[in-house]
Design a protein around this motif. Structure first.
Motif, PDB file in Angstrom:
ATOM      1  N   THR A  63     -33.612 102.707  29.670  1.00 39.65           N
ATOM      2  CA  THR A  63     -33.913 103.020  31.069  1.00 39.65           C
ATOM      3  C   THR A  63     -34.426 101.784  31.805  1.00 39.65           C
ATOM      4  N   ALA A  64     -35.253 100.986  31.127  1.00 39.34           N
ATOM      5  CA  ALA A  64     -35.758  99.759  31.745  1.00 39.34           C
ATOM      6  C   ALA A  64     -34.623  98.801  32.086  1.00 39.34           C
ATOM      7  N   LEU A  65     -33.632  98.695  31.204  1.00 41.80           N
ATOM      8  CA  LEU A  65     -32.479  97.829  31.479  1.00 41.80           C
ATOM      9  C   LEU A  65     -31.710  98.319  32.703  1.00 41.80           C
ATOM     10  N   VAL A  66     -31.592  99.648  32.828  1.00 38.15           N
ATOM     11  CA  VAL A  66     -30.941 100.207  34.016  1.00 38.15           C
ATOM     12  C   VAL A  66     -31.741  99.845  35.258  1.00 38.15           C
ATOM     13  N   GLY A  67     -33.066  99.943  35.173  1.00 28.85           N
ATOM     14  CA  GLY A  67     -33.915  99.605  36.310  1.00 28.85           C
ATOM     15  C   GLY A  67     -33.776  98.153  36.719  1.00 28.85           C
ATOM     16  N   ILE A  68     -33.722  97.253  35.735  1.00 29.06           N
ATOM     17  CA  ILE A  68     -33.555  95.823  36.032  1.00 29.06           C
ATOM     18  C   ILE A  68     -32.215  95.578  36.715  1.00 29.06           C
ATOM     19  N   LYS A  69     -31.178  96.274  36.245  1.00 26.23           N
ATOM     20  CA  LYS A  69     -29.868  96.148  36.886  1.00 26.23           C
ATOM     21  C   LYS A  69     -29.920  96.631  38.342  1.00 26.23           C
ATOM     22  N   GLN A  70     -30.800  97.592  38.625  1.00 28.94           N
ATOM     23  CA  GLN A  70     -30.908  98.157  39.977  1.00 28.94           C
ATOM     24  C   GLN A  70     -31.933  97.424  40.841  1.00 28.94           C
ATOM     25  N   GLY A  71     -32.375  96.250  40.391  1.00 27.12           N
ATOM     26  CA  GLY A  71     -33.221  95.415  41.236  1.00 27.12           C
ATOM     27  C   GLY A  71     -34.702  95.478  40.957  1.00 27.12           C
ATOM     28  N   LEU A  72     -35.132  96.174  39.916  1.00 31.62           N
ATOM     29  CA  LEU A  72     -36.555  96.238  39.585  1.00 31.62           C
ATOM     30  C   LEU A  72     -36.953  95.106  38.648  1.00 31.62           C
ATOM     31  N   ARG A  73     -38.215  94.741  38.681  1.00 32.24           N
ATOM     32  CA  ARG A  73     -38.794  93.835  37.696  1.00 32.24           C
ATOM     33  C   ARG A  73     -39.468  94.677  36.604  1.00 32.24           C
ATOM     34  N   TRP A  74     -39.733  94.054  35.480  1.00 30.52           N
ATOM     35  CA  TRP A  74     -40.432  94.793  34.424  1.00 30.52           C
ATOM     36  C   TRP A  74     -41.773  95.309  34.926  1.00 30.52           C
ATOM     37  N   LYS A  75     -42.446  94.509  35.768  1.00 35.13           N
ATOM     38  CA  LYS A  75     -43.731  94.925  36.304  1.00 35.13           C
ATOM     39  C   LYS A  75     -43.612  96.237  37.081  1.00 35.13           C
ATOM     40  N   ASN A  98     -46.083  90.335  44.840  1.00 37.66           N
ATOM     41  CA  ASN A  98     -46.733  91.248  43.912  1.00 37.66           C
ATOM     42  C   ASN A  98     -46.546  92.709  44.298  1.00 37.66           C
ATOM     43  N   SER A  99     -45.914  92.985  45.449  1.00 31.02           N
ATOM     44  CA  SER A  99     -45.732  94.361  45.867  1.00 31.02           C
ATOM     45  C   SER A  99     -44.681  95.037  45.008  1.00 31.02           C
ATOM     46  N   SER A 100     -44.834  96.345  44.861  1.00 34.58           N
ATOM     47  CA  SER A 100     -43.911  97.103  44.033  1.00 34.58           C
ATOM     48  C   SER A 100     -42.563  97.251  44.726  1.00 34.58           C
ATOM     49  N   ILE A 117     -41.278  98.594  36.627  1.00 35.43           N
ATOM     50  CA  ILE A 117     -41.003  99.676  35.667  1.00 35.43           C
ATOM     51  C   ILE A 117     -42.281 100.055  34.926  1.00 35.43           C
ATOM     52  N   GLU A 118     -43.037  99.036  34.541  1.00 30.86           N
ATOM     53  CA  GLU A 118     -44.313  99.280  33.859  1.00 30.86           C
ATOM     54  C   GLU A 118     -45.255 100.105  34.732  1.00 30.86           C
ATOM     55  N   GLU A 119     -45.244  99.804  36.025  1.00 31.37           N
ATOM     56  CA  GLU A 119     -46.080 100.556  36.963  1.00 31.37           C
ATOM     57  C   GLU A 119     -45.704 102.031  36.972  1.00 31.37           C
ATOM     58  N   GLY A 120     -44.390 102.308  36.968  1.00 32.17           N
ATOM     59  CA  GLY A 120     -43.934 103.697  36.932  1.00 32.17           C
ATOM     60  C   GLY A 120     -44.317 104.394  35.644  1.00 32.17           C
ATOM     61  N   ILE A 121     -44.205 103.673  34.532  1.00 38.39           N
ATOM     62  CA  ILE A 121     -44.549 104.242  33.226  1.00 38.39           C
ATOM     63  C   ILE A 121     -46.024 104.633  33.184  1.00 38.39           C
ATOM     64  N   PHE A 122     -46.886 103.693  33.568  1.00 34.81           N
ATOM     65  CA  PHE A 122     -48.329 103.936  33.447  1.00 34.81           C
ATOM     66  C   PHE A 122     -48.843 104.885  34.520  1.00 34.81           C
ATOM     67  N   HIS A 123     -48.115 105.003  35.628  1.00 35.88           N
ATOM     68  CA  HIS A 123     -48.515 105.984  36.633  1.00 35.88           C
ATOM     69  C   HIS A 123     -48.414 107.395  36.063  1.00 35.88           C
ATOM     70  N   VAL A 124     -47.300 107.703  35.428  1.00 28.34           N
ATOM     71  CA  VAL A 124     -47.115 109.047  34.863  1.00 28.34           C
ATOM     72  C   VAL A 124     -48.099 109.280  33.718  1.00 28.34           C
ATOM     73  N   ILE A 125     -48.309 108.265  32.888  1.00 28.03           N
ATOM     74  CA  ILE A 125     -49.275 108.410  31.791  1.00 28.03           C
ATOM     75  C   ILE A 125     -50.672 108.655  32.354  1.00 28.03           C
ATOM     76  N   HIS A 126     -51.018 107.930  33.413  1.00 27.22           N
ATOM     77  CA  HIS A 126     -52.345 108.104  34.027  1.00 27.22           C
ATOM     78  C   HIS A 126     -52.534 109.526  34.551  1.00 27.22           C
ATOM     79  N   VAL A 127     -51.514 110.053  35.212  1.00 27.30           N
ATOM     80  CA  VAL A 127     -51.605 111.407  35.759  1.00 27.30           C
ATOM     81  C   VAL A 127     -51.833 112.430  34.650  1.00 27.30           C
ATOM     82  N   SER A 128     -51.278 112.159  33.480  1.00 28.53           N
ATOM     83  CA  SER A 128     -51.351 113.124  32.386  1.00 28.53           C
ATOM     84  C   SER A 128     -52.519 112.880  31.440  1.00 28.53           C
ATOM     85  N   MET A 129     -53.366 111.901  31.723  1.00 32.04           N
ATOM     86  CA  MET A 129     -54.478 111.611  30.827  1.00 32.04           C
ATOM     87  C   MET A 129     -55.449 112.776  30.641  1.00 32.04           C
TER      88      MET A 129
END
Length: 506
Positions: A51-63, A4-6, A65-77
């Motif tokens: 961008t998500a497809l690029v991330g998956i190709k580079q070894g990331l899971r959707w989870k 479960n680690s990022s 990528i989702e973490e990165g997306i919501f981190h930036v959204i959270h900072v800007s809330m």
């Protein structure tokens, strides 16, 4: 659990990193310029998917990528919260008579010749006091748009002056989030950062002020200004609202709270509550009416089409187009950061730079490019700030140079990019109606002189070495004590003329 680690993405090649950026910009170009439809939401959402497809190709899971997306959204809330409050303020302050009173006094006191210059100065002062450019644009800026319309000044000229003042006040306000973010990510303090911005801030504001004065006395002929139109607007305002200086109380409350260093969100909400009370006691609005104005905006039908156009707006729902665009843009920016696409592009730029002049120019332009691609002013400050800081330390230049570069490329350029969070808000709050094909309203971008003159001056200073402080002995000692990253240059000497771009972090 380890599963479960990022994960951290593998560094993409420059070509792969550029792929989602280039494709997204191409989609935006087709949507806006070929179809003539200014709704950048779907192109940015498709860019996020690429961008998500690029991330998956580079070894990331959707989870991941989702973490990165919501981190930036959270900072800007907090900024999204400000948007919601600004929508409420606009609806309630129109109902209370605060905005109509500002328009009325503006039309009766100001002359068309000095209006643009006065608008810039007023927005600068209010934004400096509030610490929020968005709050200034959505309140005082809206009233100024009404005054400009009364003087028959093209709305893009008024919008340019409003944006120049509001974002410059935000840039040098110690209450501003971006003004605090830039020194925080570069390891300097906020007041030294503000002081170091003066060499670009003061000349830029003076240049803009002179241009607006010249424009006022040459492009705007007060003899041809429609005084019949102005009289019609002021008469209609008097017929439909109580007009009194007391109705400026909601604005005064917000400014006083800001001066007392209350946080922006409770200060703005206090403005909503004060405006609601004024609307009920002076304009005869009911409780349900006020709640409706805060949510859905103010609605009025008068004999004056100008008044109807100016005052039928506001409410939380009026901000939803802008908020949805901002959230998608922030998600795209977060995905680009998580997949390390932005990092790969920045590192490729840094590898080609071998002088302070080049580094300072690259830092500014990188912030501009991040604003352009990611649509997020916070990311355009935070990411280049983190990436370039070790380079400045290795060159023995103060990171105050970097904090100024990213503030100018981040804060000031944000409102000049229509699909950026700042630009989307400006277009929506000022009623520039780009979505209806009125692309001439985009002329506010070159007319927001202070916002682009300042980065240009910064680039000029970098080339001639002016206002570019070296790191003091105390600053270097602080770097060592705090364990800051310092670029170790292959030449062994960090000078303006002889610096290798190849470094390893100590």
């Amino acid at each position: 659990m380890a599963t479960n680690s990022s994960r951290t993405a593998n560094m993409p090649s420059l070509g792969l990193a550029l792929l989602p950026v280039v494709l997204t910009l191409a989609l935006l170009g087709v949507q806006i310029f070929y179809f003539g439809d200014f709704t950048p939401h779907i192109p940015l959402a498709i860019g996020l998917a690429i961008t998500a497809l690029v991330g998956i190709k580079q070894g990331l899971r959707w989870k991941d990528i989702e973490e990165g997306i919501f981190h930036v959204i959270h900072v800007s809330m907090p900024s999204v919260s400000v948007l919601i409050l600004v929508g409420m303020i606009v609806g309630v302050w129109i109902a209370s008579g605060t905005v109509p009173t500002l328009i009325y006094y503006g039309l009766t006191i100001l002359s068309p010749e000095i209006f643009l210059a006065a608008a810039m100065i007023l927005c600068s002062v209010v934004s400096l006091s509030l610490g929020t450019s968005w709050g200034t644009v959505g309140t005082v800026g809206l009233a100024l748009m009404g005054i400009g319309a009364g003087f028959e000044i093209p709305m893009y000229w008024t919008a340019g002056a409003v944006v120049s003042g509001a974002f410059f006040g935000d840039k040098v306000s110690p209450l501003s989030d971006t003004t605090n973010l830039a020194p925080a990510v570069t390891g300097t303090d906020v007041f030294s950062h503000i002081k170091n911005m003066m060499p670009t801030t003061i000349p830029s504001m003076l240049i803009a002020l002179v241009i607006y004065l010249v424009a006022g006395f040459t492009l705007i002929d007060s003899d041809n200004a429609s005084f019949e139109r102005i009289n019609a607007i002021t008469t209609s305002l008097q017929n439909n609202f109580e007009i009194s200086a007391w109705l400026l109380l909601p604005a005064l409350v917000v400014i006083v709270l800001a001066v007392k260093r209350m946080p922006p969100i409770p200060s703005l909400f206090a403005g909503v509550l004060t405006g609601a009370a004024v609307a009920m006691f002076t304009q005869g609005a009911g409780v349900h009416d006020v709640l409706t104005y805060a949510n859905s905006g103010y609605s009025i039908q008068t004999s004056s089409d100008a008044i109807n156009s100016l005052l039928n707006r506001g409410g939380i729902q009026s901000m939803m187009w802008t908020i949805s665009l901002i959230l998608i843009a922030l998600g795209f920016g977060g995905a680009l950061e998580k997949t390390r696409c932005l990092e790969a592009i920045i590192r490729a730029i840094m590898s080609k730079v071998d002088s302070f002049r080049g580094v300072q120019s690259s830092a500014t332009l990188t912030s501009v490019a991040t604003n352009l691609v990611a649509g997020d002013p916070y990311l355009s400050i935070a990411l280049p700030g983190r990436m370039y800081a070790p380079v400045y330390r290795g060159m023995k230049y103060s990171t105050l140079n970097l904090s100024r570069a990213i503030e100018e490329g981040g804060t000031l350029v944000s409102p000049l990019i229509p699909w950026n969070a700042g630009g989307a808000f400006v277009i929506g709050a000022l009623g520039l109606s780009i979505g209806n094909g009125n692309f001439e309203n985009l002329l506010y971008i070159p007319l927001a002189f202070a916002c682009w003159v300042s980065p240009v001056l910064g680039l000029i200073y970098a080339q001639i070495g002016a206002f570019s402080p070296k790191a003091t002995a105390e600053e270097q000692e602080r770097w060592e004590k705090q364990g800051e990253e310092i670029a170790d240059y292959a030449t062994g000497t960090a000078t303006d003329q002889n610096v290798s771009g190849v470094y390893a972090a100590k």
